[in-house]
Design an enzyme around this catalytic site. Structure first.
Site, PDB file in Angstrom:
ATOM      1  N   LYS A 146      25.347  40.451 -13.745  1.00 43.03           N
ATOM      2  CA  LYS A 146      24.521  40.980 -14.829  1.00 43.03           C
ATOM      3  C   LYS A 146      24.578  42.501 -14.817  1.00 43.03           C
ATOM      4  CE  LYS A 146      21.347  37.069 -15.069  1.00 43.03           C
ATOM      5  NZ  LYS A 146      19.951  36.597 -14.888  1.00 43.03           N
ATOM      6  N   GLN A 180      12.974  26.711   1.286  1.00 49.52           N
ATOM      7  CA  GLN A 180      11.666  27.297   1.618  1.00 49.52           C
ATOM      8  C   GLN A 180      11.729  27.799   3.061  1.00 49.52           C
ATOM      9  OE1 GLN A 180       8.249  24.913   0.362  1.00 49.52           O
ATOM     10  NE2 GLN A 180       9.589  23.680  -0.943  1.00 49.52           N
ATOM     11  N   ASP A 182       0.812  -1.221   0.000  1.00 46.58           N
ATOM     12  CA  ASP A 182       0.000   0.000   0.000  1.00 46.58           C
ATOM     13  C   ASP A 182       0.843   1.268   0.000  1.00 46.58           C
ATOM     14  OD1 ASP A 182       1.018  -0.034   2.536  1.00 46.58           O
ATOM     15  OD2 ASP A 182      -0.913   0.086   3.579  1.00 46.58           O
ATOM     16  N   GLY A 183       2.186   1.115  -0.065  1.00 47.81           N
ATOM     17  CA  GLY A 183       3.063   2.276  -0.140  1.00 47.81           C
ATOM     18  C   GLY A 183       3.657   2.709   1.182  1.00 47.81           C
ATOM     19  N   GLU A 184       3.176   2.156   2.301  1.00 50.96           N
ATOM     20  CA  GLU A 184       3.740   2.517   3.600  1.00 50.96           C
ATOM     21  C   GLU A 184       5.139   1.913   3.751  1.00 50.96           C
ATOM     22  OE1 GLU A 184       1.039   1.431   6.704  1.00 50.96           O
ATOM     23  OE2 GLU A 184      -0.418   2.979   6.155  1.00 50.96           O
ATOM     24  N   ASP A 237      27.560  33.841  -9.882  1.00 53.52           N
ATOM     25  CA  ASP A 237      26.890  35.086  -9.483  1.00 53.52           C
ATOM     26  C   ASP A 237      27.506  35.551  -8.168  1.00 53.52           C
ATOM     27  OD1 ASP A 237      25.689  33.509  -7.453  1.00 53.52           O
ATOM     28  OD2 ASP A 237      23.986  33.073  -8.738  1.00 53.52           O
TER      29      ASP A 237
END
EC number: 2.7.6.1
Length: 298
Positions: free
Chosen positions: A187, A92, A33-35, A164
């Site tokens: 830049k 994030q 089941d993916g667990e 950069d």
């Protein structure tokens, strides 16, 4: 005792070898089941170091890390040091738009809540992420390991170039170790609709200006912490080739390399693409094992 998660098993084995420490095997698998299933095979020491990067697939690798930490505490470990060579979600680190999750903070809280006593990582993209932890943290620089690799591969002074200004401190760090010159690309706006990327004139270690003329005939090494899509790197490779570099090699700590980045970097004219093994990739030629072992010895 060293334990490697499925994303960092080879690295964990080399760290254990460096420290002459025990390496504990972890059995992991997925149910239909993916667990995820996880089992630590062996008796647990009072102090354990878990090594597990949380790159792609980020959610699976993160869950495995949390399972490992919590399980080790349940099995009697008094102290669990967590080494996450590449920390997923670390970019994030703030809310850019209303309603967004500050994912890096959530991940830090999860790692602590699972029972981690110390957190160690490499060249985290935003250092403020470490402030989300209430446990001791260490942000190791991989630039020494990359510099050592470069030094072993060439027999002349290279030119170290940051793609950069943000990556310039990395270039400076490597250039200082190798006693060579470094610069970065920037830049420059030439008009309302025209932007050009140029080599920035900087004062070199020999008090001579590093500029466009300094590139001609040199073996140039582009240095960055993370390469994801590779757009900035592709641009940098093309510019250095146009300026007459003898060769252009690309180095980074974390090889995310999505959307055909590797192919595009080589197509731009790069001689090689070199990264650490913080993540598993074809470019992962620089081992972080010694750097991790040195920190764990302290």
């Amino acid at each position: 005792m060293i334990i490697g998660g499925s994303a960092s098993q080879d690295l964990a084995a080399h760290v254990a070898e460096e420290l002459n420490d025990d390496l504990c095997y972890v059995e992991t698998k997925k149910f239909p089941d993916g667990e995820r299933y996880l089992r630590v095979d062996g008796e647990i020491d009072d102090e354990v170091t878990v090594i597990q990067s949380t790159g792609y697939p980020q959610d699976e690798n993160l869950m495995e890390l949390l399972f490992l930490i919590s399980n080790l505490k349940d099995l009697g470990a008094k102290k669990v040091r967590v080494v996450v060579p590449y920390m997923g979600y670390a970019r994030q680190e703030k809310r850019f738009h209303d309603g967004e999750a500050v994912s890096a903070k959530i991940v830090a809280n999860l790692i602590q809540s699972a029972g981690a006593d110390e957190f160690i990582t490499f060249n985290i993209h935003e250092k403020c992420v470490l402030d989300f932890f209430d446990i001791p943290t260490t942000n190791i620089s991989a630039m020494g390991a990359i510099a050592e690799y470069i030094d072993e591969k060439i027999d002349e002074k290279p030119l170290i170039v940051a793609p950069d200004k943000g990556a310039y401190p990395f270039a400076q760090e490597i250039a200082e170790i190798l006693d060579c010159e470094c610069t970065y690309l920037s830049k420059v706006r030439l008009g309302p609709d025209k932007v050009e990327t140029r080599i920035v004139d900087v004062e070199g270690s020999s008090d001579e200006t590093v500029n466009v003329d300094s590139v001609k005939g040199k073996k140039a090494f582009i240095i960055d912490d993370i390469i994801a899509t590779g757009g900035t790197i592709v641009n940098a490779v093309k510019i250095l080739k146009e300026y007459g570099a003898k060769s252009v090699d690309v180095c980074c700590v974390h090889p995310i390399l999505v959307n055909g980045a590797t192919m595009r970097i080589y197509a731009a004219g790069a001689n090689s693409l070199i990264s650490t093994n913080s993540l598993s990739a074809d470019s992962s030629r620089v081992s972080l094992a010694k750097s991790i072992a040195n920190v764990l010895r302290d």
